[in-house]
Design a protein around this motif. Structure first.
Motif, PDB file in Angstrom:
ATOM      1  N   GLN B   4       0.943  -1.324  -0.120  1.00 57.25           N
ATOM      2  CA  GLN B   4      -0.087  -0.004  -0.125  1.00 57.25           C
ATOM      3  C   GLN B   4       0.995   1.093   0.129  1.00 57.25           C
ATOM      4  OE1 GLN B   4      -2.526   0.429   3.366  1.00 57.25           O
ATOM      5  NE2 GLN B   4      -4.121   1.280   2.357  1.00 57.25           N
ATOM      6  N   GLN B   5       1.816   1.345   1.052  1.00 61.22           N
ATOM      7  CA  GLN B   5       2.836   2.387   0.736  1.00 61.22           C
ATOM      8  C   GLN B   5       3.604   2.456  -0.649  1.00 61.22           C
ATOM      9  OE1 GLN B   5       5.034   0.953   4.119  1.00 61.22           O
ATOM     10  NE2 GLN B   5       4.089   2.341   5.620  1.00 61.22           N
ATOM     11  N   ALA B   6       4.158   1.372  -1.115  1.00 64.92           N
ATOM     12  CA  ALA B   6       4.608   1.561  -2.356  1.00 64.92           C
ATOM     13  C   ALA B   6       3.663   2.228  -3.503  1.00 64.92           C
ATOM     14  CB  ALA B   6       5.185   0.121  -2.817  1.00 64.92           C
ATOM     15  N   SER B 137       5.138   0.282 -15.028  1.00 67.26           N
ATOM     16  CA  SER B 137       5.534  -0.902 -14.384  1.00 67.26           C
ATOM     17  C   SER B 137       4.309  -1.175 -13.328  1.00 67.26           C
ATOM     18  CB  SER B 137       6.754  -0.571 -13.833  1.00 67.26           C
ATOM     19  OG  SER B 137       6.604   0.162 -12.615  1.00 67.26           O
ATOM     20  N   HIS B 138       4.372  -2.243 -12.542  1.00 65.05           N
ATOM     21  CA  HIS B 138       3.810  -2.267 -11.485  1.00 65.05           C
ATOM     22  C   HIS B 138       4.468  -1.305 -10.466  1.00 65.05           C
ATOM     23  CE1 HIS B 138       1.244  -5.752 -12.074  1.00 65.05           C
ATOM     24  NE2 HIS B 138       2.029  -6.012 -12.942  1.00 65.05           N
ATOM     25  N   PRO B 139       3.282  -0.705  -9.700  1.00 67.54           N
ATOM     26  CA  PRO B 139       3.922   0.329  -8.577  1.00 67.54           C
ATOM     27  C   PRO B 139       4.855  -0.372  -7.591  1.00 67.54           C
ATOM     28  CG  PRO B 139       1.545   0.377  -8.965  1.00 67.54           C
ATOM     29  CD  PRO B 139       1.975  -0.828  -9.593  1.00 67.54           C
ATOM     30  N   GLU B 140       6.129   0.334  -7.581  1.00 72.25           N
ATOM     31  CA  GLU B 140       7.053   0.143  -6.771  1.00 72.25           C
ATOM     32  C   GLU B 140       7.494   1.199  -5.941  1.00 72.25           C
ATOM     33  OE1 GLU B 140      10.351  -2.440  -8.025  1.00 72.25           O
ATOM     34  OE2 GLU B 140       9.006  -3.307  -9.878  1.00 72.25           O
ATOM     35  N   GLU B 144      14.552   4.035  -7.321  1.00 72.67           N
ATOM     36  CA  GLU B 144      14.581   4.202  -9.033  1.00 72.67           C
ATOM     37  C   GLU B 144      13.252   4.096  -9.558  1.00 72.67           C
ATOM     38  OE1 GLU B 144      17.047   0.913 -10.171  1.00 72.67           O
ATOM     39  OE2 GLU B 144      17.038   1.561 -12.211  1.00 72.67           O
ATOM     40  N   MET B 145      12.271   3.291  -8.849  1.00 74.06           N
ATOM     41  CA  MET B 145      11.168   3.468  -9.720  1.00 74.06           C
ATOM     42  C   MET B 145      10.129   4.642  -9.404  1.00 74.06           C
ATOM     43  SD  MET B 145      11.250   0.760 -11.280  1.00 74.06           S
ATOM     44  CE  MET B 145       9.754   0.439 -11.919  1.00 74.06           C
ATOM     45  N   LEU B 146      10.736   5.277  -8.305  1.00 73.82           N
ATOM     46  CA  LEU B 146       9.877   6.598  -8.157  1.00 73.82           C
ATOM     47  C   LEU B 146      10.459   7.576  -9.110  1.00 73.82           C
ATOM     48  CD1 LEU B 146       9.429   7.012  -4.425  1.00 73.82           C
ATOM     49  CD2 LEU B 146       7.959   6.122  -5.956  1.00 73.82           C
ATOM     50  N   ARG B 147      11.635   7.418  -9.409  1.00 74.43           N
ATOM     51  CA  ARG B 147      12.289   8.382 -10.511  1.00 74.43           C
ATOM     52  C   ARG B 147      11.635   7.949 -11.807  1.00 74.43           C
ATOM     53  NH1 ARG B 147      17.490   7.676  -8.144  1.00 74.43           N
ATOM     54  NH2 ARG B 147      18.191   6.252  -9.786  1.00 74.43           N
ATOM     55  N   LEU B 174      -2.671  -2.489 -11.926  1.00 74.53           N
ATOM     56  CA  LEU B 174      -2.860  -2.112 -10.405  1.00 74.53           C
ATOM     57  C   LEU B 174      -3.349  -3.420  -9.860  1.00 74.53           C
ATOM     58  CD1 LEU B 174      -4.376   1.371 -10.869  1.00 74.53           C
ATOM     59  CD2 LEU B 174      -1.952   0.709  -9.916  1.00 74.53           C
ATOM     60  N   ARG B 175      -2.535  -3.670  -8.714  1.00 74.54           N
ATOM     61  CA  ARG B 175      -3.052  -4.870  -7.851  1.00 74.54           C
ATOM     62  C   ARG B 175      -3.773  -4.453  -6.727  1.00 74.54           C
ATOM     63  NH1 ARG B 175       2.563  -7.221  -8.274  1.00 74.54           N
ATOM     64  NH2 ARG B 175       2.196  -8.967 -10.185  1.00 74.54           N
TER      65      ARG B 175
END
Lengths: 583, 583
Positions: B4-6, B137-140, B144-147, B174-175
């Motif tokens: 949830q936070q990611a 991408s799947h949310p992470e 790096e993935m926020l960039r 989205l999961r």
């Protein structure tokens, strides 16, 4: 042969062959580029034309018609965004396996991608959402090109119909002048083959003896099997599956769209209140199967889907004559690509009679307890969504077709609409579960089935209000129940309901609309009921009425949520009490 | 960091960066899968959310907003056919170069193509009709993935805006669980780069000195050149092009969507009644140019397009900063990929003053004769479509924006709406010229421009009736004139009109609708006028009114055709008489 004669002969050959191949209905949206096709279709005595200005509604209208008749409906529109409006219904047809023939008129090559008016790239317009796309040749009158036009027509119909049925898209480049020459006689006739140019024999998927024997051997080892039937549209399926169940003594989980909850087949194995009792953990443990055989789409019930996940170790056969992969839980052990009725019929002689009916009885008993407990819904004197769906079986006349809106109504049908021996067909757009085009789908089906009923929520009703015009223009009889809870009722059942800060704005989305004026604009009668008495009396009046009748049932989203919860809690307590042997 | 936070951090980073890149508005259609994006967007203080249940209308609403503001509007919807409903507006945005950011929520990979509910293939859903598609991408939650999320947001906005502007599609898998964690503070902040992660500087296309000099040399040789301006949306274009025209002494053919017919720029070169006088063969021969420079889309006028074809030997420069190929007549000799204003400004110093104004005077004179003759339209005491469009300049207040429906209204604006020094912006959906989504487009534009007017026919009004709800929910002021000729008026002007056997059914398509109830359902005021006096008085009343006002002008298709023909015949006679030197 001049341009106009070649155009006429080419299009007429195509249209004639469509009709030889079985097409009977075409839904036309007006436009200029499609002029020759529309005019030639209008000339053919054996084609019914339905004109629909809004292409989105038109496509869902065609979808409903094709779904009800199991015969491909043709769609015809002009170039440009008209064709893009078909997309939602095409995606739905593709997922729900409904045969459609989509014909779009296009600019010729020299007018493409050069800023010509009303032109856009229509090649592969619907991407992977159609079974077949063909870019037609420019119309030519040579014998060879008329054979081509006829062959494409025959193939297109056969492709739309072959399992899995679905949409086919044909794009016609057309040059000006666009008006055909309708003065010459017999434009539709090909003298040497008057009964049609090409006939296509379509086989059905069948397993060989070894494949069948291996499956039969495995099933013969399992006494506690479960048959699961989701949405399936196969006229002889009910008999085939009930005979299979009788031999195996497996209960049948019957989704409302399996068409197994109504009819004159054998009901002894059919279990339909599982969406309620599988919410109870005791019941879930009590009813664990040792094998599952699934047919049709995944059932609607979330409780059932969780039940399957809890039984992940169990072998699961999925029989799919459409060669798809309908298994969102990814629990299949054996995928069986075989026509569903063929499968039941050829397996039957290889199966032993299962003598152990204990497992079946457990399911039957649970079903009875649940249905008895759910009877409590009738104690609610006031109007409620749950009671409405519970009483629908009584309210609907024998022979009725019920089209059900997505979101809550189809789930409530699943929960509350029980076995009956009326002949009631239940339809819904469960390919992509959209709230779009539902009115038009029901009206399209209403040209085939009578009497026709539609039950849906207010947002779904709003989404396709334009669709009501077909009822006005074509005098299609339709009785509609709008459950008006002023917004998106299903979201109250989802986790975001506990986050009030944005809930009403993002999910509740009240429209505050009084639909009465819109209904009267489309020539319908409208009644808003506030008691159960008023509802039943309005409902009875619609039986005698022609045209469009809309009954609005105002409900409250929060009360509805509470009613459902109370009911499920009550039934769950009854089940647990019963399983613990209390009386 | 848990799921949830990611999820929250990833989506919040994306949303924050959209806003850094300049996004201000998002049009959200309610749904479940899009929950985290919708809730996080609702949390951001600098984003305006507009909720629209019908995704087709929602997309056109966003299109109108983006077109009016020249800033990308974001669209957000859930998975399934919701996204397919965007398709018509996306195709239009792509062709008319309007920046849109389309965000669709999707099932994660494990739930794709396995029969999961409300799931369909959304990868490359809009095919070639978007400038860029990206499967997110799947949310992470990793740095790096926020960039990555921020970079995609910045690129998406820049891509939508870069010339040619257009739609960009981002698909988010989205999961569950889908509800974000909004309890932590500063979810939008990236501490090390508080002003946004990435800034994109966009250059504009410019020719080099040699390229410019070669074009200038050629133009300097031509005394009888013609500047042609179709739809173009460039705030400083009017000044740039009128300065170019002043030096070259070329007349400017000014399409209503060139925005050159209204404003405070120099009008001496601007010719606007060509759609009428180019129907006269004598005028066509009299006005033959020796060079043509075109800007913007192809003009609406068919008479002009035929005029160009009659001058096929003439060198034709097409200047297109969007690097398209907007030349359906295939007459271009020189395609010039250069920003249009840059082109005018850099070419100007290289051009000689043209001293020969005879050609310009011929065009000016023809324009004056035509406008004087068209004054006759005012002699018609009764209500007519032609007179209405002729009088619109007077009726509209200074500063008004006029959205024009396709089919006949935009052609009538072309024919009858003349030069004026009011500040009036004219808008239309001329990418694919659809009759869909016009109400919503105007309402979207109405959130940016005030006062906002819309003139359209009854079929176009019907097609997007649902769109009116935005006026009710968001109190958007809009004055609408519906020309109700009960069907498709434009077809009376086409060749099929002489084939009466199928005409009314296939092309006339009367709907026989009384729109008053629908307008009142959406909280608007409605007046049906039958005289010119009533029309002007109703029009004046709308000036003072807030919200939605609809004035219906009932007309007759056959009378309208005859009026247009009589008028054109009269003007044509006047022109020929004049060219023959008669007084």
């Amino acid at each position: 042969m001049n341009h106009q004669q070649a155009l006429t002969k080419y299009i007429a050959s195509f249209v004639a062959e469509l009709i030889h191949a079985g097409v009977k209905d075409v839904v036309v949206s007006p436009g200029s580029r499609s002029t020759p096709i529309a005019m030639i279709m209008a000339e053919h005595p054996d084609l019914r034309l339905h004109i629909h200005v809004d292409e989105r509604s038109a496509a869902f209208f065609a979808l409903g018609m094709a779904k009800a008749s199991r015969n491909p409906t043709v769609l015809l529109c002009t170039s440009g965004t008209a064709a893009a409006n078909y997309f939602p219904a095409i995606a739905e047809a593709n997922l729900s396996r409904v045969p459609l023939l989509v014909i779009t008129a296009d600019r010729p090559h020299e007018l493409r991608d050069v800023g010509a008016p009303q032109a856009m790239d229509q090649v592969n317009l619907y991407g992977k959402h159609v079974k077949w796309f063909i870019e037609m040749s420019h119309p030519e009158g040579s014998k060879e090109m008329l054979r081509y036009a006829r062959t494409v027509a025959g193939r297109a119909v056969a492709t739309a119909l072959s399992s899995p049925a679905g949409p086919v898209h044909l794009n016609f480049p057309l040059r000006e002048p666009l008006v055909p020459d309708l003065t010459s006689e017999n434009i539709f006739i090909m003298p040497e083959r008057e009964k049609g140019y090409v006939h296509i024999e379509q086989g059905r998927l069948a397993l060989n003896e070894n494949q069948l024997r291996s499956i039969a051997n495995e099933l013969n080892e399992h006494k506690n099997g479960l048959i699961v039937c989701g949405e399936i549209d196969h006229p002889t399926f009910a008999n085939a599956i009930t005979m299979l169940a009788a031999k195996l003594q497996y209960p049948i989980i019957a989704d409302p769209l399996s068409q197994l909850r109504s009819g004159n087949h054998e009901f002894v194995h059919i279990i339909e209140s599982y969406d309620t009792f599988l919410r109870n953990d005791d019941a879930v443990s009590h009813l664990a199967p040792d094998v599952i055989i699934r047919f049709g789409a995944m059932p609607i019930s979330k409780a059932f889907s969780l039940f399957m996940k809890k039984n992940e170790q169990v072998p699961q056969f999925v029989v799919d004559g459409g060669e798809g992969w309908r298994d969102p839980s990814l629990l299949t052990t054996n995928m069986v690509y075989c026509d569903e009725v063929e499968f039941c019929e050829s397996l039957l002689p290889l199966l032993k009679e299962n003598q152990d009916t204990l497992f079946l009885e457990k399911w039957q008993q649970m079903n009875e307890i649940t249905k008895a407990a759910l009877f409590r819904v009738k104690e609610n004197e006031s109007l409620s969504e749950s009671r409405l769906f519970y009483e629908l079986v009584e309210l609907l006349p024998d022979g009725a077709t019920l089209f059900v809106g997505n979101s809550m109504p189809i789930r409530d049908v699943d929960t509350f609409f029980f076995n009956n021996q009326k002949s009631i067909r239940i339809m819904a757009n469960r390919g992509a579960n959209g709230i779009d085009g539902v009115i038009s789908s029901a009206l399209g089906a209403g040209t085939v089935h009578k009497p026709m009923y539609l039950v849906l929520g207010d947002l779904t009703f709003f989404h396709d209000l334009n669709g009501l015009i077909a009822s006005k223009l074509y005098h299609i009889d339709l009785s509609v129940i709008v459950l008006n809870n002023n917004g998106g009722g299903i979201f109250s059942f989802l986790p975001q309901a506990s986050h009030p800060q944005h809930f009403e704005r993002l999910f509740g989305t009240p429209l505050d609309l009084d639909f009465e004026p819109a209904v009267s604009m489309y020539g319908g009668t409208f009644s808003r009921v506030s008691t159960w008495m008023e509802l039943t009396s309005s409902f009875e009046q619609t039986l005698a009425k022609e045209g469009l009748s809309v009954i609005e049932v105002p409900t409250k989203r929060d009360e509805n949520l509470q009613e459902h919860r109370n009911l499920w809690d009550y039934v769950s307590r009854e089940i647990s009490r019963n399983l613990r042997g209390e009386s």
